[in-house]
Design a protein around this motif. Structure first.
Motif, PDB file in Angstrom:
ATOM      1  N   THR C 173      44.994  32.119  46.244  1.00  0.00           N
ATOM      2  CA  THR C 173      44.732  30.839  45.607  1.00  0.00           C
ATOM      3  C   THR C 173      46.012  30.202  45.106  1.00  0.00           C
ATOM      4  O   THR C 173      47.012  30.867  44.893  1.00  0.00           O
ATOM      5  CB  THR C 173      43.749  31.004  44.444  1.00  0.00           C
ATOM      6  N   SER C 175      45.995  28.853  42.289  1.00  0.00           N
ATOM      7  CA  SER C 175      45.852  28.782  40.850  1.00  0.00           C
ATOM      8  C   SER C 175      45.436  30.104  40.225  1.00  0.00           C
ATOM      9  O   SER C 175      44.284  30.311  39.900  1.00  0.00           O
ATOM     10  CB  SER C 175      44.828  27.712  40.503  1.00  0.00           C
ATOM     11  N   ARG C 177      45.969  31.179  37.301  1.00  0.00           N
ATOM     12  CA  ARG C 177      45.450  30.978  35.945  1.00  0.00           C
ATOM     13  C   ARG C 177      44.000  30.528  36.010  1.00  0.00           C
ATOM     14  O   ARG C 177      43.163  30.981  35.235  1.00  0.00           O
ATOM     15  CB  ARG C 177      46.314  29.929  35.232  1.00  0.00           C
ATOM     16  N   GLY C 178      43.693  29.627  36.959  1.00  0.00           N
ATOM     17  CA  GLY C 178      42.327  29.132  37.092  1.00  0.00           C
ATOM     18  C   GLY C 178      41.365  30.236  37.489  1.00  0.00           C
ATOM     19  O   GLY C 178      40.320  30.412  36.863  1.00  0.00           O
ATOM     20  N   VAL C 179      41.746  31.009  38.510  1.00  0.00           N
ATOM     21  CA  VAL C 179      40.876  32.094  38.971  1.00  0.00           C
ATOM     22  C   VAL C 179      40.612  33.064  37.833  1.00  0.00           C
ATOM     23  O   VAL C 179      39.494  33.516  37.601  1.00  0.00           O
ATOM     24  CB  VAL C 179      41.525  32.841  40.152  1.00  0.00           C
ATOM     25  N   LEU C 181      40.785  32.549  34.576  1.00  0.00           N
ATOM     26  CA  LEU C 181      39.920  31.979  33.535  1.00  0.00           C
ATOM     27  C   LEU C 181      38.458  31.979  33.979  1.00  0.00           C
ATOM     28  O   LEU C 181      37.559  32.324  33.210  1.00  0.00           O
ATOM     29  CB  LEU C 181      40.357  30.550  33.218  1.00  0.00           C
ATOM     30  N   ILE C 182      38.237  31.613  35.232  1.00  0.00           N
ATOM     31  CA  ILE C 182      36.867  31.572  35.726  1.00  0.00           C
ATOM     32  C   ILE C 182      36.274  32.977  35.712  1.00  0.00           C
ATOM     33  O   ILE C 182      35.168  33.203  35.222  1.00  0.00           O
ATOM     34  CB  ILE C 182      36.826  30.970  37.142  1.00  0.00           C
ATOM     35  N   GLY C 185      35.647  34.154  32.206  1.00  0.00           N
ATOM     36  CA  GLY C 185      34.517  33.436  31.613  1.00  0.00           C
ATOM     37  C   GLY C 185      33.188  33.998  32.083  1.00  0.00           C
ATOM     38  O   GLY C 185      32.302  34.295  31.274  1.00  0.00           O
ATOM     39  N   ILE C 186      33.072  34.171  33.395  1.00  0.00           N
ATOM     40  CA  ILE C 186      31.812  34.667  33.946  1.00  0.00           C
ATOM     41  C   ILE C 186      31.562  36.106  33.512  1.00  0.00           C
ATOM     42  O   ILE C 186      30.483  36.455  33.029  1.00  0.00           O
ATOM     43  CB  ILE C 186      31.838  34.562  35.486  1.00  0.00           C
ATOM     44  N   PHE C 189      30.693  36.619  29.806  1.00  0.00           N
ATOM     45  CA  PHE C 189      29.353  36.184  29.436  1.00  0.00           C
ATOM     46  C   PHE C 189      28.283  37.139  29.949  1.00  0.00           C
ATOM     47  O   PHE C 189      27.409  37.577  29.199  1.00  0.00           O
ATOM     48  CB  PHE C 189      29.097  34.781  29.983  1.00  0.00           C
TER      49      PHE C 189
END
Lengths: 258, 262, 267
Positions: C173, C175, C177-179, C181-182, C185-186, C189
């Motif tokens: 990817t 990103s 940082r994006g991967v 964070l996602i 997050g998942i 939770f």
């Protein structure tokens, strides 16, 4: 101000160089606050109120805190990476330039990815404003605005303090997260639910309650003390001690160079 | 231009031994030792001089440069640059100096170089006329016209260094500090950088202080050498003073290091 | 094997050096835990009948969660590895004579375990000293504790495998940082990191329990607090074993595909 806008434009330009990456990070950042919302939602499926606050009231509270937090995360994020700015010499560069140091650190990084969080905050606030059985008068609306501004300033001050700690030690910075991330996450509920002790702490030590609980009771009509609406302004004075710590830190940095 | 008198600086450094047991021990108790980074340094540099400031790693080079550029406050001693004490009047002082760190960039990575220049114009509040004049001069001499529209990340090291140097001269500094300006550059770029610095010094009378490990830089640029070791100045003279025969410059310096045991 | 032990020792020694960091983390987790417990208590006081577990069990759940955060959070992915991918130094790593997946897996597990070891003991002692219903209670019995220990090990294995897959995805990817964070997050939770699974609406909980994320912190923490027992517990432990095997297999498959076309950024 003109200089800040120049920085802003450069940050925006840089960010837009990596659009795909930007949108993924926005999504990720949004998820972290969205799951907190989901948590609240699940809790209120089971319980219909908490310590006298309804679902809508809690969302009003969390919406305000999240907006303040994401604004601070966006514009004061230079302080979040301040330890690495010291480590890689970026702060030396800042000292070699004829501008205020705090200004330069603020301008060094603008974290646009927090826009997702900010939007979530706005949506929650909007939903709560519509759903809450509150008689919206001008002073109440003004209070909500002051709460958003107050929490932005308060969280920014905490990031400044967080950054200043890096002058004294490069380790153990993690505990500062309690006061920023922790306060945002636990500030989703009105602070009174955490008990008297915590409320006192959040009134006199770090004034979260001044931007959250007290003005909230005024907005929701639980208290008719109109002067509560001014408390967020007083909370902004928290910047002063943080700034003093920063000054001491800069002084120390200049005498140890590390 | 630059007056330094009896400058002293001491650091407290945590001592750390290697090994697993030591790491456990350090958990409870930590020892410190004092490092005399600068142990009474004095020199004076005149307007328009080019000085090579050399010495082995850890000799106190970077401490000196940091003090001269206002980043570090010494324990004692005097230092003035253009009549100002750097650490006392930081903002006024830094307007008069330019700093190039060979290993760190001051350009914005993802935007065209010209945007970084424009930003520096605002940071240093350079009047529009001066900025235009300086920019066109630097662009011409450093041959930047083709690369200023390119983002810094797409430039070669040599191109980037030329831009770095331009960036630190936009505000017409009277003193230029160069820290390893040619590190990692190819031969052509090295020559271009050296030529430019020489020319700048001649045309503008810019005082240049150069720290480097590349002795060819010194040979090409510095008429004077200050050698520092263990926080003291070991030698201050011209290149010809220290070179007895026609030997290679690297050998001369190695010889010196050996002689002073640094 | 010797190589791996060397990694572990190195990691542990490194971790020990950062005593202030460990202390800071401890204070942080303590506050976090206290706030979480106080919030749940407020819900409990509002309507005790709607509370799906006892308050002491809830407190134990939170304290264990905090104490084991470093071990069981997807977030505590090896920073070194992420930096390596971003800086392009990953190319050097690929030249080492050890299987890449195995080595990174062990490194990752080692950094988790050493970090957790340093932090969890003092944290648990403090938590145990807090009076009921806010403190950490003793496990109901020895058998439960053994099941907890087994499930904890499995959870660490699964979470590391998830972390590895996330790290592998970041190869591709633009990103990281994006991967990250996602993924965090998942995973956070659905493993009950924000609200324990028993508080989820029934239907959502049933589905969530089948996901690999719930095979991490969710299972051991609920076994310890006595919320999970009998057949349901055995089923979830079996599911943990399944996910451990499956996710490691997926990770190795990704490695095999990856090594053929490693994209080194920067370099």
């Amino acid at each position: 101000m003109k200089l800040y806008l120049k920085y802003f434009a450069i940050h925006l330009k840089s960010t837009m160089q990596y659009k795909a990456s930007f949108f993924m990070t926005v999504t990720g950042s949004f998820l972290t606050s969205f799951t907190v919302f989901l948590g609240i939602f699940f809790m209120f499926q089971r319980f219909h109120s908490v310590a006298g606050f309804s679902y809508e009231e809690v969302l009003l509270c969390y919406g305000i805190m999240l907006m303040g937090f994401s604004v601070a995360q966006m514009f004061a994020s230079g302080f979040k990476v301040f330890d690495s700015m010291i480590a890689n010499g970026e702060f030396d560069r800042i000292l070699c330039r004829p501008r205020n140091e705090i200004f330069q650190v603020l301008a060094f990084r603008i974290d646009f990815v927090r826009i997702g969080m900010l939007l979530q905050g706005i949506v929650m606030l909007w939903y709560a404003l519509v759903k809450c059985p509150v008689d919206w008068t001008f002073p109440r609306a003004l209070t909500v605005a002051l709460m958003v501004i107050g929490s932005s300033v308060l969280f920014s001050a905490l990031f400044l303090l967080d950054g200043s700690v890096a002058f004294f030690t490069l380790q153990g910075l993690e505990f500062m997260n309690v006061f920023t991330y922790g306060a945002n996450e636990h500030g989703k509920y009105p602070l009174s639910i955490y008990g008297k002790g915590m409320l006192t702490f959040c009134t006199f030590v770090i004034p979260y309650a001044l931007v959250q609980y007290y003005p909230l009771t005024y907005v929701l009509g639980r208290s008719d003390r109109a002067w509560y609406m001014l408390l967020p302004i007083i909370a902004c004075l928290f910047v002063v001690p943080c700034w003093i710590v920063w000054r001491i830190g800069v002084h120390r940095y200049k005498s140890t160079g590390s | 231009m630059i007056e330094v008198k009896d400058l002293k600086k001491t650091f407290k450094v945590a001592r750390r031994e290697a090994g697993f047991g030591e790491a456990v021990k350090a958990l409870f108790h930590r020892e410190y030792e004092l490092i005399h980074a600068l142990d009474g340094i004095s020199f004076s540099i005149g307007d328009g001089e080019m000085v090579g400031y050399i010495g082995p790693n850890g000799a106190g080079k970077s401490s000196t440069i940091k003090i001269l550029s206002g980043i570090l406050t010494p324990d004692s001693g005097l230092c003035t640059v253009g009549g100002r004490t750097p650490w006392k009047e930081r903002r006024a002082h830094v307007k008069e100096i330019g700093v190039v760190f060979g290993q760190r960039s001051q350009l914005w990575w993802d935007v065209p170089v010209i945007d970084s220049f424009e930003l520096l114009k605002e940071i240093y509040t350079i009047p529009a006329g001066t900025y235009k004049k300086n920019l066109s001069e630097l662009t011409e001499i450093l041959d930047l016209s083709k690369i200023v529209k390119t983002p810094a990340r797409q430039l070669s090291l040599g191109q980037r260094m030329r831009c770095e140097i331009a960036a630190s001269l936009l505000h017409d500094p009277k003193v230029l500090f160069l820290d390893e300006p040619t590190i990692g550059l190819d031969a052509v770029s090295k020559l271009a950088v050296r030529d430019f610095i020489k020319r700048r010094n001649k045309d503008h009378g810019t005082t240049v202080i150069l720290t480097t490990h590349d002795m060819q830089d010194i040979e090409a640029l510095a008429s004077r050498i200050i050698l520092i070791g263990k926080g003291r100045i070991l030698l201050d003279g011209t290149l010809d003073d220290i070179r007895r025969g026609g030997e290679h410059i690297d050998e001369t310096v190695a010889e010196l290091y050996k002689k002073f045991d640094v | 094997m010797k190589k791996y032990i060397a990694f572990f020792r190195l990691r542990f020694a490194m971790g020990l050096q950062y005593r202030a960091a460990a202390l800071g983390g401890l204070v942080c987790q303590f506050f976090w835990g206290a706030m979480a417990i106080l919030a749940f208590k407020a819900f409990h006081d509002t309507d005790p009948s709607a509370f799906p577990m006892s308050l002491p069990a809830m407190s134990s759940y939170i304290w264990l969660q905090q104490a084991l955060l470093h071990l069981l959070s997807v977030m505590s992915m090896d920073g070194e590895l992420m930096d390596m991918i971003q800086s392009g130094n990953v190319a050097y790593e690929l030249c080492r004579p050890v299987g890449v997946y195995n080595m990174w897996y062990i490194k990752n597990l080692a950094s988790r375990a050493s970090g957790a070891l340093l932090r969890c003991i003092p944290a648990l002692i403090v938590a145990a000293l807090i009076p009921a219903p806010f403190g950490l209670m003793a496990p109901p019995d020895v058998i439960t504790f053994l099941w907890f220990a087994l499930s904890l090990v499995l959870a660490a294995v699964v979470v590391t495998a998830i972390g590895m897959i996330v790290a592998m995805i970041t190869f591709h990817t633009v990103s990281p940082r994006g991967v990250r964070l996602i993924a965090v997050g998942i995973a956070d939770f659905f493993s009950g990191g924000i609200v324990p699974l028993p508080f989820f609406p029934e239907a959502v909980r049933r589905v969530t329990e089948l996901l690999p994320f719930s095979a991490t912190a969710n299972v051991p923490l609920r076994i310890y607090s006595g919320d999970l027992h009998g057949g349901e517990m055995l089923f979830l432990i079996a599911l943990q074993v399944f996910w451990a095997v499956a996710l490691i297999a997926v990770g190795r498959l990704l490695e095999w595909k990856e090594l053929k076309n490693v994209v080194v950024q920067g370099g």
